[in-house]
Structure formats: C-alpha cells, structure tokens
Design a protein around this motif. Structure first.
Motif, PDB file in Angstrom:
ATOM      1  N   PHE A  86      41.896  33.301  90.107  1.00 22.09           N
ATOM      2  CA  PHE A  86      41.535  34.682  89.804  1.00 22.09           C
ATOM      3  C   PHE A  86      40.428  34.739  88.750  1.00 22.09           C
ATOM      4  CE2 PHE A  86      42.223  38.630  87.351  1.00 22.09           C
ATOM      5  CZ  PHE A  86      42.192  39.577  88.365  1.00 22.09           C
ATOM      6  N   ASP A 131      33.582  35.912  93.282  1.00 17.89           N
ATOM      7  CA  ASP A 131      33.606  37.258  93.855  1.00 17.89           C
ATOM      8  C   ASP A 131      34.421  38.135  92.929  1.00 17.89           C
ATOM      9  OD1 ASP A 131      32.150  36.595  96.102  1.00 17.89           O
ATOM     10  OD2 ASP A 131      33.914  36.142  97.307  1.00 17.89           O
ATOM     11  N   ILE A 140      37.327  40.682  91.897  1.00 14.42           N
ATOM     12  CA  ILE A 140      38.704  40.934  92.345  1.00 14.42           C
ATOM     13  C   ILE A 140      39.317  42.017  91.472  1.00 14.42           C
ATOM     14  CG2 ILE A 140      40.995  39.972  92.745  1.00 14.42           C
ATOM     15  CD1 ILE A 140      39.715  37.223  92.984  1.00 14.42           C
ATOM     16  N   ASN A 189      39.095  40.637  87.437  1.00 12.62           N
ATOM     17  CA  ASN A 189      38.692  39.304  86.985  1.00 12.62           C
ATOM     18  C   ASN A 189      37.361  39.366  86.222  1.00 12.62           C
ATOM     19  OD1 ASN A 189      36.876  39.639  89.120  1.00 12.62           O
ATOM     20  ND2 ASN A 189      37.111  37.551  89.879  1.00 12.62           N
ATOM     21  N   SER A 205      40.149  44.759 101.367  1.00 13.20           N
ATOM     22  CA  SER A 205      41.358  45.131 100.625  1.00 13.20           C
ATOM     23  C   SER A 205      42.599  44.824 101.454  1.00 13.20           C
ATOM     24  CB  SER A 205      41.312  46.624 100.272  1.00 13.20           C
ATOM     25  OG  SER A 205      42.403  46.976  99.461  1.00 13.20           O
ATOM     26  N   GLN A 235      45.166  44.121  96.571  1.00 13.19           N
ATOM     27  CA  GLN A 235      44.094  43.271  96.060  1.00 13.19           C
ATOM     28  C   GLN A 235      42.791  43.635  96.773  1.00 13.19           C
ATOM     29  OE1 GLN A 235      44.687  39.004  95.430  1.00 13.19           O
ATOM     30  NE2 GLN A 235      42.695  38.591  96.385  1.00 13.19           N
ATOM     31  N   CYS A 236      41.768  43.896  95.971  1.00 10.63           N
ATOM     32  CA  CYS A 236      40.447  44.249  96.503  1.00 10.63           C
ATOM     33  C   CYS A 236      39.459  43.153  96.132  1.00 10.63           C
ATOM     34  CB  CYS A 236      39.968  45.584  95.939  1.00 10.63           C
ATOM     35  SG  CYS A 236      41.106  46.960  96.215  1.00 10.63           S
ATOM     36  N   ASN A 237      38.798  42.577  97.135  1.00  8.24           N
ATOM     37  CA  ASN A 237      37.762  41.574  96.908  1.00  8.24           C
ATOM     38  C   ASN A 237      36.398  42.189  97.169  1.00  8.24           C
ATOM     39  OD1 ASN A 237      40.331  40.076  97.618  1.00  8.24           O
ATOM     40  ND2 ASN A 237      39.040  38.365  96.990  1.00  8.24           N
TER      41      ASN A 237
END
Length: 507
Positions: free
Chosen positions: A15, A20, A22, A36, A101, A113-115
C-alpha cells in the motif's frame, strides 16, 4: 508475528510503496479513511486533508451526483472501471486518470478500494502520434495533389484538343469516319481518366476502409500506384538529376478481398520510401503473383538497403532514419493495412544492394464481377440543373431502350412525379433551391416505390451508410459513361444493398 500480522504488514508495504494511487473508502459513508503516499503527492493533499472527504470533494468526479452514480454501479456489480476520467488536483491542475474500484471484505465488514493511475502522459503521446499521422497524411496528399494536377491537365488537354479536331472533321465536306470515331473514343477515355484521377485522390484522402470488403485486383492497384506516384519517382527525380525506372509485373488473377483505397495508400508509402532509398537513381519493381491460395505483393528497389539494426525496427511507430524529414509512421501505416487484410509482411534488405517488402494476402475465391449488359426498359426521370448534363444522360439512357423525361430542378421533378409514373429517378446532388438530399427525402416520403440513383461529382464522398439511411439505391460518381448507367440500372434487379458505381470499379 502471527500469520495475520505478517499478512497485514505485507499489505501495508504494498500500500505504501505502490506507484499508483490508492484510496480506501468506508462502505457506508463513502468517505476516505486511508490514502497511500503516492496519491497524496499526486493530488497535493496531506493524509489528514483527505480523510473524511468524498471523492467528488477532491476533484475526482464533477459533482456529488456523479460520485453517487458510480457508487450505485459499484453496489450492483462489485466493480467499477473508467479508462479515462478527468481529475483536478488541489492546485487546480487537470489530469487524466484510469479509475478502478472494488468492494472487499475486511473482517466482519467491507471496504471500498479505489486504484488511480495517471494516464496524462500517455494521452499526450497519443495526441502527438495522431498529429504526426495527420501531418504525414497531409504531406502525402500534397505530393499526390501535384501529380493529380499534372495528370488532370493532360486529360483536359486531350479532351480540348481532340474536341476541336472532331468539330473540324464533321464541319468538313467529307470526313474520315474511322478517324472521327478514334477522336471521340480518345475524348471519352480522357474524360474517364480525369474522373478516375480525382476519385483516386478523394479515396486516398479518405483512407480508412469503408463498407464491406470487395474483390480487389492488385494488377489494377499496382498500375494506378505507378501512375499516381510518377511525379515523385519520375518528374522530381529527373529534376534532381537521377533516373528512376518503375516496372509493374502483376498476374491478372492476383485478386484479394479488401479495400483498394487502403492498399493504395500503403503502396504509395512504400514507393515513396523506395524513391528515398535511390539517391543515385535506380529501379523500383512492383509485383503481384498468385502462390496457391496466397497472393504475394512485392515492392523492390535497387537502393542503399538497410542495416540489420534498422531492419529490426523498421515497422515500429515513430522510428525513422530521415531525421526531421520523416515522421516514422509510413511503415507503421503499411503494417496496419496488412493487419486489416489478414496478411503478413516481411522485409529483406542488403546494404548497397536494395530492399524488398513482401506482403502475403489470402487469395479471393472467384473473379471480379462483369459489367452488366442492357437492363430492361424503364421510365426514368432525370434531374440535373445543368441542361447539357441532363441531355447527355437522357441520350445515353434512350440509346439502351429507356424512356426518359428530363427536368432541371427538384421542384420540376416533384411536379412530374405527381402526375406521371416513373420507375427510377436519377438526380444530381448539388442543385440550387432544392438539393439532391432534400429531393430524395421528399420522393422517399411520397413515392416510396420509385428507385433513386444519385449521379454526382461528389459520389465517392457519399458513404454507404449515409446513402442507405436516405433510401438511395445506387450512387454514380461523375464523370460517368454509358456502361456506368447500365450497371446502376442492373443493380435495381439485384439485391437492394447500395453500391458506389463509377468507371473505376475497385475505387
């Protein structure tokens, strides 16, 4: 450490170190509970500033409603993905991101969780590549236009000169019938050639395949490519003091399924590359041969050749050996055409000896359709605001047994249709007060049984989909000859699908 603690530590390292962005959201409140380091730096917010906010509040969605819609999709599917989403950072900069997501179970509850991945640089490069492609296209069109001007003037010169000779011949007390016939045939062929020259430029400009694949004679395509590129390999090269000869060797059964315009554009690229590879002059050979169920097309030059390193990179987009004079997209476009036609391309090259590009296409089954003969007699309404053109098409149609009424405006056409019965209407497109599109609309609404053929100088620019939507049966591209009118009428007895008809059957 317990296995659970080890797992949590591993996740925390991933994390914290991810490249990317997060976000972790509370599944009930939709507020950010963790972010993050990468996304903090990317957005310009501290972790404390991010916690407790919804995504729309930090510029990821345009408003709360858009954010809520995404959440509802997430509830329904458990997964949401946007390949391209606008985002605004804290300092007001706009970025483009990829957003994914998911809903995950976390103990007895769930989290979202959204990336987020920054794709701004990729989009910038894609935009640059597209601009380079357009620049390459314009460059080729400029070179083509010079050739078109030269060849079109030749056609017009033949028409004008032989027209004067024909007039003088028939004005004399006696005349040689065979010589006059030869003059008239030369005029007709010159007019057809001139129309094909313009058509080739238009189809080249359009470039991308349109409509279903058709049978394409590579022998015809290679002949036209040779003529089309002559101003570059012949005229410009001679002006530079180098002699280049181009030879075409193609078997008549070298026929494939595809799009002639796309193949032509790719071959123009290959010929221009061959010219550049002949700084001292030399030979270019265009070949097409049948090898069983494969048609092999070759473009060979006796030029400077390539090193193994250059050969390995030659099809890579943006790779060029021409410095600022090249975009590196010509061969990438060739490769794209080959892929569209389910073919394979290879290159053989020896420094100081020359280069050969070989393209293998699947052979087409069958042969090109024959031009149909005389169609059954019909009653035809001809509409053209140019009286001379209306008279021309009327005389052609009467010659093959058709009954014809000619008018010179859309309004006149509607008046005749209201009181007389017609099987077919052949209309020009560009007319004052009521153009061909509007006339077609009214005829389709009032007289649906009347077949409509459009005869226009812009025929090659009318797409199949556009014509079908408007109820047009066929399109003839000006200038046309009697055989084109016969073919258009013959299609009325065949399938109702629209066809573009001109003397250049494979354009």
């Amino acid at each position: 450490m317990t296995p659970l603690e080890i797992s949590e530590e591993r996740y925390r390292r991933l994390f914290e170190g991810a490249k990317d962005g997060i976000f972790i959201l509370d599944v009930n409140t939709l507020k950010i509970v963790d972010a993050n380091p990468y996304i903090q730096e990317f957005l310009g917010y501290s972790k404390d500033e991010l916690q407790g906010k919804e995504l729309w509040e930090i510029g990821l969605f345009k408003d709360q409603a858009a954010s809520q819609q995404t959440y509802e999709e997430l509830q329904q599917h458990g997964y949401v993905r946007y390949d391209d989403l606008p985002l605004q950072t804290k300092d007001g900069n706009s970025r483009d991101v990829e957003f994914v997501s998911n809903v995950y179970a976390e103990g007895s509850t769930s989290v979202i969780q959204c990336n987020i991945r920054d794709i701004s640089e990729r989009k910038t490069l894609e935009g640059q590549r597209e601009r380079l492609i357009q620049a390459e296209k314009l460059k080729l069109l400029g070179q083509m236009a010079r050739g078109v001007s030269h060849d079109l003037n030749q056609s017009l010169g033949l028409i004008s000169g032989y027209g004067d000779l024909a007039i003088a011949a028939v004005s004399a007390t006696t005349f040689d019938r065979a010589a006059l016939l030869d003059m008239l045939e030369t005029i007709a062929q010159a007019a057809t050639d001139g129309g094909q020259i313009v058509s080739r430029l238009l189809t080249f400009a359009r470039g991308q395949p349109e409509g279903p694949a058709e049978e394409v004679s590579l022998a015809e395509v290679l002949d036209r490519v040779g003529s089309l590129t002559a101003p570059r390999w012949r005229d410009a090269a001679q002006a530079d003091g180098r002699m280049i000869a181009l030879y075409v060797d193609a078997e008549p059964d070298a026929i494939i399924l595809g799009w002639a315009a796309s193949i032509r554009e790719a071959l123009v690229n290959l010929v221009f590359n061959a010219v550049d590879a002949l700084p001292q002059g030399g030979v270019i050979r265009l070949r097409a041969n049948r090898l069983g169920e494969t048609i092999r097309l070759e473009v060979q030059d006796s030029g400077i050749g390539m090193s193994a390193k250059v050969k390995a990179q030659v099809f890579e987009p943006l790779f060029t050996t021409k410095g600022s004079h090249g975009t590196g997209l010509g061969l990438a476009q060739v490769s794209s055409m080959v892929e569209q036609h389910h073919g394979q391309i290879a290159v053989e090259s020896t420094p100081g000896v020359g280069t050969t590009f070989s393209i293998d296409f699947p052979a087409a089954n069958g042969s090109l359709a024959h031009v149909p003969g005389r169609a059954n007699g019909r009653t035809i309404l001809v509409v053209d605001d140019e009286p001379a053109l209306a008279k021309l098409i009327s005389r052609m149609l009467r010659l093959v047994g058709q009954t014809v009424v000619e008018v010179h405006s859309g309004a006149e056409a509607l008046e005749h249709l209201a009181t007389e019965s017609f099987d077919v209407m052949i209309s020009d497109m560009g007319m004052p007060n009521m153009d061909g599109w509007e006339l077609t609309r009214q005829v389709r609404a009032r007289y649906p049984r009347v077949s409509i053929i459009i005869a226009s100088g812009w025929g090659s620019q009318i797409t199949d989909d556009e014509a079908r939507e408007r109820g047009i049966t066929a399109v003839i591209s000006k200038p046309y000859r009697l055989v084109d009118l016969q073919q258009a009428l013959a299609t009325l007895d065949a399938a109702p699908a629209l066809r573009l008809l001109s003397s250049e059957l494979t354009a």
